[in-house]
Write an enzyme that holds these catalytic residues in place. Structure first.
Site, PDB file in Angstrom:
ATOM      1  CG  ASP A   1       2.228  -6.712  10.899  1.00 22.21           C
ATOM      2  OD1 ASP A   1       1.357  -7.077  10.079  1.00 22.21           O
ATOM      3  OD2 ASP A   1       1.953  -6.212  12.002  1.00 22.21           O
TER       4      ASP A   1
ATOM      5  CG  ASP B   1       8.084  -5.215  12.280  1.00 22.02           C
ATOM      6  OD1 ASP B   1       6.947  -5.408  11.810  1.00 22.02           O
ATOM      7  OD2 ASP B   1       8.295  -5.079  13.499  1.00 22.02           O
TER       8      ASP B   1
ATOM      9  CG  ASP C   1      -2.231  -0.686   1.002  1.00 20.04           C
ATOM     10  OD1 ASP C   1      -2.451  -1.148  -0.124  1.00 20.04           O
ATOM     11  OD2 ASP C   1      -3.043  -0.792   1.945  1.00 20.04           O
TER      12      ASP C   1
ATOM     13  CG  ASP D   1      -5.101  -7.579  15.405  1.00 25.87           C
ATOM     14  OD1 ASP D   1      -5.986  -6.815  15.838  1.00 25.87           O
ATOM     15  OD2 ASP D   1      -3.897  -7.403  15.656  1.00 25.87           O
TER      16      ASP D   1
END
Length: 532
Positions: free
Chosen positions: A195, A197, A136, A289
């Site tokens: 994610d 990282d 994105d 989530d």
């Protein structure tokens, strides 16, 4: 005329008027003290003590459960069926389920290579896995870098898909939802989410997929987070203490009692059919989530937490980034509770015990009471009793209960027990933002859907020199935080009053906490380097 004689400068008429105003204000305060201030403060103390007891009981309960789990060795392999995956000469790789790996990212210049590389390094039959990068990014240069990285791995034979969209509607939830609509996803059985990282170990799928394969009612397998930069500064050490308790105790207890625990948004693998039955991804809050986990739980699906499986990731290393993250993590659950409380209470698919656990234990105590009582009681109400000696806080509420709660929270990170005092002060500072965010979520205030991606540094060793140079630049307008400074001034004033006029002798705590708020107000928490 003497230099110190104020009467020579200020007219006598004004001096008398000033004295009259002071006396009038004093008389008004004395008149409303007994009928208003004292009863209201006593009520506030009673409410805060009640919340403290609620939090205390919750912590003791989880402490007992986790002790029993460790004592009797209730490992996941004993509670759920698990068998290692085996090759089948006759059917070949078709015996392995098809796995989709999603990596949502937004302008992740520092970490995109680490996350994509780790996902492409997962050990699994190459024709039974799809890596999906959901980019994105709004920076064209970063988008180009990410796309080239995906092409580089594709040239090595990795089945990797680079997906973009023309808007950021729904933020992460919107990206994940769009990703699930792709035609090639229809052939997938499970979806693992990481994610930008997060760096899973190569054996991640070998350790998680068998649980889903052999337990049809299991919807989610959640792994633990491992922080690669916990030793970077004092602030990251404090974060590690808070999150270690969450993963060591809260998640383990929820999983071991078959009650409920929240999906952490990453480092977890879902059964796609369970995700679809729960209604898929929704962007109505900033905790998509947790929203999905609650809805799946209400459908009767079970979750498993694997504390022995750790996935490397990065903690926010600047106070600004941490404040934004904590706002999202505190506001989102409160807002989700507002939206789902009635739905949970009227649900007919789960037991009364699970409803009570989700509403009372998970939402009310951990996501609302824990934040509010920490700030309102210890930073506002308790200091206020210094001015009103008629209102007293029992020692068990002011000292014993918070001490026991603190010790129970700190057991998750034994290596940092010597930093407990700093952790208490740091948590009280952050409780200001968590409390504010909680009320915004409950009341659906203006920042209820604010989503700011947490800043990441990536390869910390390579970036250390750059980071140091950034610390030396002090930009006044960017670092001053008025709320923290205001609370710090209030606590410092109360401490001074307690020294000269008070009887509660809280001044050491008040001065220490005031200093912590002042440091936060100047934005300097993230620049404190000592880590031992």
């Amino acid at each position: 005329m003497e230099l110190g004689d104020s009467s020579a400068v200020i007219p006598d008429s004004f001096m008398g008027y000033r004295d009259d105003i002071t006396m009038q204000m004093s008389m008004i305060l004395d008149q409303i003290r007994a009928p208003l201030i004292v009863p209201v403060l006593r009520l506030a103390v009673y409410i805060c003590l009640t919340m403290s007891v609620m939090l205390f009981v919750e912590r003791v309960y989880m402490g007992i459960v986790i002790s029993l789990v460790k004592l009797f060795g209730r490992k996941p392999e004993k509670r759920f069926k698990w068998e290692p995956m085996k090759d089948d000469i006759e059917h070949g790789n078709s015996v392995y389920p098809m796995v989709l790996v999603q990596i949502p990212m937004y302008n992740e210049r520092e970490v995109y290579q680490l996350s994509i590389g780790a996902a492409c390094g997962l050990s699994w039959p190459s024709d039974r896995i799809v890596i999906q990068v959901l980019d994105d990014s709004t920076d064209p240069a970063i988008k180009d870098l990410v796309e080239k990285e995906c092409s580089r791995w594709a040239s090595k034979g990795i089945n990797i898909k680079y997906e973009i969209r023309d808007n950021r509607n729904g933020y992460k939830a919107g990206a994940l939802k769009e990703g699930m609509k792709k035609s090639y996803v229809k052939s997938c059985d499970y979806v693992a989410i990481f994610d930008a990282d997060f760096q899973p170990e190569p054996d991640y799928l070998w350790r998680t997929v068998p649980f889903l394969l052999h337990n049809p009612k299991l919807a989610l397998v959640q792994a633990r987070w491992k922080f690669v930069n916990s030793d970077e500064c004092l602030m990251t050490r404090m974060q590690e203490m808070s999150l270690d308790y969450h993963f060591t105790v809260e998640q383990e207890v929820g999983s071991s009692t078959y009650a409920f625990f929240g999906f952490n948004g990453t480092a977890g693998i879902w059964r796609i059919s369970a995700l679809s039955e729960a209604g898929g991804w929704k962007d109505r809050t900033t905790v998509e989530d947790m929203d999905l986990a609650v809805r799946a739980s209400l459908k009767g699906w079970k979750f498993l937490y694997l504390g022995s499986l750790k996935v490397k990731n990065e903690l926010p290393s600047t106070f600004k980034a941490y404040r934004y993250q904590q706002h999202r993590w505190s506001c989102g659950p409160a807002n989700l509770f507002r939206k789902m409380a009635f739905e949970i209470m009227t649900n007919k698919n789960v037991t009364l015990w699970k409803k009570v656990h989700v509403i009372y234990s998970f939402f009310v105590v951990r996501k609302i009471v824990a934040h509010i009582v920490t700030f309102i009681f210890y930073c506002v109400i308790l200091p206020a009793t210094v001015f009103v000696p008629e209102v007293t806080v029992p020692k068990w509420g002011a000292v014993y209960i918070p001490s026991i709660i603190t010790l129970l929270n700190a057991v998750g990170t034994p290596r940092s027990l010597h930093l407990m005092v700093f952790w208490i002060l740091f948590e009280n500072v952050m409780s200001l933002h968590r409390t504010k965010a909680t009320f915004i979520g409950l009341l659906e205030g203006g920042r209820v859907n604010e989503w700011i991606v947490t800043e990441k540094l990536g390869d910390l060793k390579a970036k250390s020199a750059t980071k140091t140079s950034k610390k030396l630049r002090f930009r006044f307008g960017d670092r001053i935080h008025v709320l923290e400074l205001g609370v710090g001034m209030y606590l410092f004033f109360v401490g001074c009053y307690d020294v000269f006029f008070g009887k509660n002798h809280y001044y050491l705590y008040l001065f220490a906490q005031a200093i912590a708020f002042f440091i936060a107000g100047l934005g300097q928490i993230g620049t404190i380097v000592p880590n031992s």
